[in-house]
Design an enzyme around this catalytic site. Structure first.
Site, PDB file in Angstrom:
ATOM      1  CG  ASN A   6      -0.198   0.132   2.609  1.00 33.08           C
ATOM      2  OD1 ASN A   6       0.851   0.647   2.509  1.00 33.08           O
ATOM      3  ND2 ASN A   6      -0.493  -1.321   3.533  1.00 33.08           N
ATOM      4  CG  ASP A  48      -5.351  -8.015  14.066  1.00 35.97           C
ATOM      5  OD1 ASP A  48      -4.521  -7.085  14.583  1.00 35.97           O
ATOM      6  OD2 ASP A  48      -6.549  -7.435  14.051  1.00 35.97           O
ATOM      7  CG  PHE A  72      -2.531   4.987  14.141  1.00 39.50           C
ATOM      8  CD1 PHE A  72      -1.600   5.356  14.685  1.00 39.50           C
ATOM      9  CD2 PHE A  72      -2.045   6.238  13.397  1.00 39.50           C
ATOM     10  CE1 PHE A  72      -0.860   5.718  15.640  1.00 39.50           C
ATOM     11  CE2 PHE A  72      -1.567   7.641  13.679  1.00 39.50           C
ATOM     12  CZ  PHE A  72      -0.390   7.195  14.736  1.00 39.50           C
ATOM     13  CE  LYS A  80     -10.058  -0.578  11.969  1.00 39.93           C
ATOM     14  NZ  LYS A  80     -10.224  -0.384  10.359  1.00 39.93           N
ATOM     15  CE  LYS A 117      -7.699  -4.288  13.870  1.00 40.40           C
ATOM     16  NZ  LYS A 117      -6.851  -4.856  13.268  1.00 40.40           N
TER      17      LYS A 117
HETATM   18  O1  PMT Z   1       3.049   6.106   6.652  1.00 41.83           O
HETATM   19  P1  PMT Z   1       2.195   7.418   6.640  1.00 41.83           P
HETATM   20  O2  PMT Z   1       2.583   7.642   4.901  1.00 41.83           O
HETATM   21  O3  PMT Z   1       3.150   8.548   7.315  1.00 41.83           O
HETATM   22  O4  PMT Z   1       0.692   7.385   6.807  1.00 41.83           O
HETATM   23  C1  PMT Z   1       0.187   7.084   7.913  1.00 41.83           C
HETATM   24  C2  PMT Z   1      -1.050   5.837   7.397  1.00 41.83           C
HETATM   25  C3  PMT Z   1      -2.124   6.335   7.600  1.00 41.83           C
HETATM   26  C4  PMT Z   1      -0.389   4.755   7.335  1.00 41.83           C
HETATM   27  C5  PMT Z   1      -1.553   5.816   9.551  1.00 41.83           C
HETATM   28  O5  PMT Z   1      -1.551   7.201   9.927  1.00 41.83           O
HETATM   29  C6  PMT Z   1      -1.782   5.118  10.143  1.00 41.83           C
HETATM   30  O6  PMT Z   1      -3.605   5.131   9.539  1.00 41.83           O
HETATM   31  N1  PMT Z   1      -1.886   3.656   9.971  1.00 41.83           N
HETATM   32  C7  PMT Z   1      -2.883   2.365  10.448  1.00 41.83           C
HETATM   33  C8  PMT Z   1      -3.186   2.629   8.673  1.00 41.83           C
HETATM   34  C9  PMT Z   1      -4.039   1.212   8.295  1.00 41.83           C
HETATM   35  O7  PMT Z   1      -3.790   0.117   7.687  1.00 41.83           O
HETATM   36  O8  PMT Z   1      -5.580   0.545   9.711  1.00 41.83           O
HETATM   37  P2  PMT Z   1      -6.051  -0.717   9.826  1.00 41.83           P
HETATM   38  O9  PMT Z   1      -7.399   0.144   9.671  1.00 41.83           O
HETATM   39  O10 PMT Z   1      -6.263  -1.991   9.025  1.00 41.83           O
HETATM   40  O11 PMT Z   1      -5.545  -1.171  10.514  1.00 41.83           O
HETATM   41  C10 PMT Z   1      -5.817  -1.062  11.953  1.00 41.83           C
HETATM   42  C11 PMT Z   1      -4.798  -1.664  13.076  1.00 41.83           C
HETATM   43  O12 PMT Z   1      -4.372  -2.921  13.042  1.00 41.83           O
HETATM   44  C12 PMT Z   1      -3.514  -0.715  13.117  1.00 41.83           C
HETATM   45  O13 PMT Z   1      -3.282  -0.117  13.989  1.00 41.83           O
HETATM   46  C13 PMT Z   1      -2.878  -1.309  12.347  1.00 41.83           C
HETATM   47  O14 PMT Z   1      -1.574  -1.394  12.707  1.00 41.83           O
HETATM   48  C14 PMT Z   1      -3.926  -2.795  13.686  1.00 41.83           C
HETATM   49  N2  PMT Z   1      -2.494  -3.635  11.162  1.00 41.83           N
HETATM   50  C15 PMT Z   1      -3.636  -3.893  10.890  1.00 41.83           C
HETATM   51  C16 PMT Z   1      -4.005  -5.295  10.290  1.00 41.83           C
HETATM   52  C17 PMT Z   1      -2.846  -6.325  10.405  1.00 41.83           C
HETATM   53  N3  PMT Z   1      -2.881  -7.295  10.170  1.00 41.83           N
HETATM   54  N4  PMT Z   1      -2.416  -6.355  11.772  1.00 41.83           N
HETATM   55  C18 PMT Z   1      -2.182  -5.308  12.806  1.00 41.83           C
HETATM   56  O15 PMT Z   1      -1.855  -4.675  13.422  1.00 41.83           O
END
Ligand code: PMT
Length: 411
Positions: free
Chosen positions: A211, A309, A328, A342, A346
């Site tokens: 991504n 996750d 995040f 979330k 989580k």
């Molecule tokens: O890197 P930049 O260009 O500065 O951009 C910053 C950002 C947009 C990447 C950052 O601010 C952000 O929002 N990061 C989380 C992005 C995300 O994909 O979120 P999610 O909704 O998919 O996941 C939610 C949370 O679970 C996050 O804390 C993620 O790290 C975690 N996660 C998700 C999937 C997974 N398999 N394992 C995880 O730990």
């Protein structure tokens, strides 16, 4: 002795239905030992009387710049110098616009211009007014001028709308005031583990799923955390950024590698922040050799399986080795709804939600705005942080994380 004895708060009340909450704010500040003097705009007096606020603050309430009687008591410049903090609650769109332009057309705006004290505002307005580009421009300008914010909250509004713009509750406003006077948390003995950037999930030796995360937000967090004196472990997906000073960096490619590094480093750490944009799915069986295009095939079917996750697994660690866990959420719509989901699903302590549908985007950009949601002993609390450089936003998030760790709460 009350915790903030003798701190002098100048409370500005402007014209909003939330003006009634200022009465409770005065009570809470006075209970903490603070001295409170109130200034009301003309419009505010249509919502609550100066007499009520005078009775609660125990001081005359000022309403006019050109009042010879009041000026004889304490002139407006003297009043501006008297304040250790200017708090405006509620702050209307109109007041924000006038302050953003440096106007001094009534007593409250004049005091703001004549004071060097820290300034904090609890905005309150209709959700369309809050979202309006003019208000958001003023918010950015005022943030650059040093204004700090509490709220606004989102939810049911007095006008019947639902959305952001509701003034924060008096307890949250008072807590934001206390926080200004509380020494900033340092974290000399603290270990903070942060994930940053994207992951890459191989399809074959030359292709992968990934991504647009640049790692800027996660690296800004690592930099801000190291500046507080913490030991910082940064687990980084593939990005093109230098390692911040004082930070130990662990490079990974795939979600599986990030998962095992996170498990190893986060057990027994104090805070874990998952800022990485982890790719949710990987190829079930990456091809050993480059996948070839065949002449007679117009499509390719890939079987993807779910990645672990990472953050949910850290949050599920036994309490003896579980850090405070902050996630995040990058969302394109219904930001608050998905962030709440979330946080619960989580098992997180706090979530930082960013709206990636904004013009200019969040991935790769130098600025970001965030909506913070965290658990409290009684339920949940939230706060909006306006668009600002990721470095500044990161400092705010780290400070709130340290507050949550130290006090179990944050404004
Ligand atoms: O890197 P930049 O260009 O500065 O951009 C910053 C950002 C947009 C990447 C950052 O601010 C952000 O929002 N990061 C989380 C992005 C995300 O994909 O979120 P999610 O909704 O998919 O996941 C939610 C949370 O679970 C996050 O804390 C993620 O790290 C975690 N996660 C998700 C999937 C997974 N398999 N394992 C995880 O730990």
């Amino acid at each position: 002795m009350p915790p903030f004895a003798g701190k002098r708060i100048l409370l500005g009340v402007s014209a909003g239905i939330a003006a009634y909450k200022s009465a409770l704010i005065i009570r809470l500040l006075k209970q903490a030992g603070m001295e409170v003097r109130v200034v009301m705009t003309d419009g505010a007096q249509a919502f609550i009387t100066p007499l009520t606020l005078q009775a609660l603050s125990g001081e005359p309430v000022r309403t006019s710049l050109l009042d010879p009687g009041a000026e004889a008591g304490m002139g407006h410049i003297e009043l501006a110098r008297w304040a250790d903090l200017i708090l405006i609650a509620p702050g209307t769109a109109d007041l924000m616009a006038r302050l953003a332009h440096g106007m001094a057309d009534d007593l409250l705006t004049t005091l703001c211009l004549a004071s060097e004290a820290p300034r904090l505002m609890a905005p309150a307005m209709n959700q369309v007014m809050w979202r309006h580009p003019a208000t958001q421009r003023n918010l950015e300008q005022l943030s650059r001028d040093g204004w700090q914010w509490v709220g606004p909250d989102a939810g049911d509004q007095a006008c019947g709308d639902i959305g952001p713009g509701r003034m924060s509750e008096p307890e949250a406003v008072a807590e934001a005031v206390f926080k200004v006077f509380r020494p900033a948390q340092t974290s000399r003995s603290c270990h903070i583990v942060i994930t940053a950037g994207p992951t890459r999930e191989p399809l074959d030796p030359v292709r992968y799923l990934s991504n647009h995360s640049s790692g800027k937000m996660g690296y800004a967090l690592a930099h801000a955390a190291a500046r507080t004196g913490a030991r910082v472990s940064l687990i980084s997906g593939p990005v093109n950024l230098p390692t911040p000073a004082g930070v130990e960096r662990f490079d990974v490619d795939s979600a599986a590698q990030m998962h095992s590094a996170a498990h190893r480093l986060a057990q027994g750490a104090d805070i874990f922040i998952g800022c990485a944009a982890v790719v949710d799915f990987r190829a079930e069986a990456p091809a050993e050799h480059k996948i070839k295009k065949h002449q007679n095939e117009d499509s390719l079917t890939l079987i993807l399986v779910k990645n672990p996750d990472i953050i949910a697994d850290i949050a599920a660690l036994p309490s003896a080795s579980r850090p405070l866990v902050i996630g995040f959420a990058a969302e394109t719509r219904d930001v608050e709804h998905y962030a709440r989901d979330k946080l619960a699903r989580k098992g997180l302590d706090m979530i930082v939600a960013n709206d990636i549908s904004q013009a200019g985007g969040v991935f790769g950009s130098d600025d970001n705005a965030a909506w913070l949601l965290w658990k409290t002993p009684d339920g949940q609390a939230s706060e909006s942080l306006p668009s600002q450089p990721k470095a500044r936003l990161a400092s705010d998030i780290i400070q709130r994380a340290l507050d949550l760790l130290a006090f179990g709460e944050t404004p």
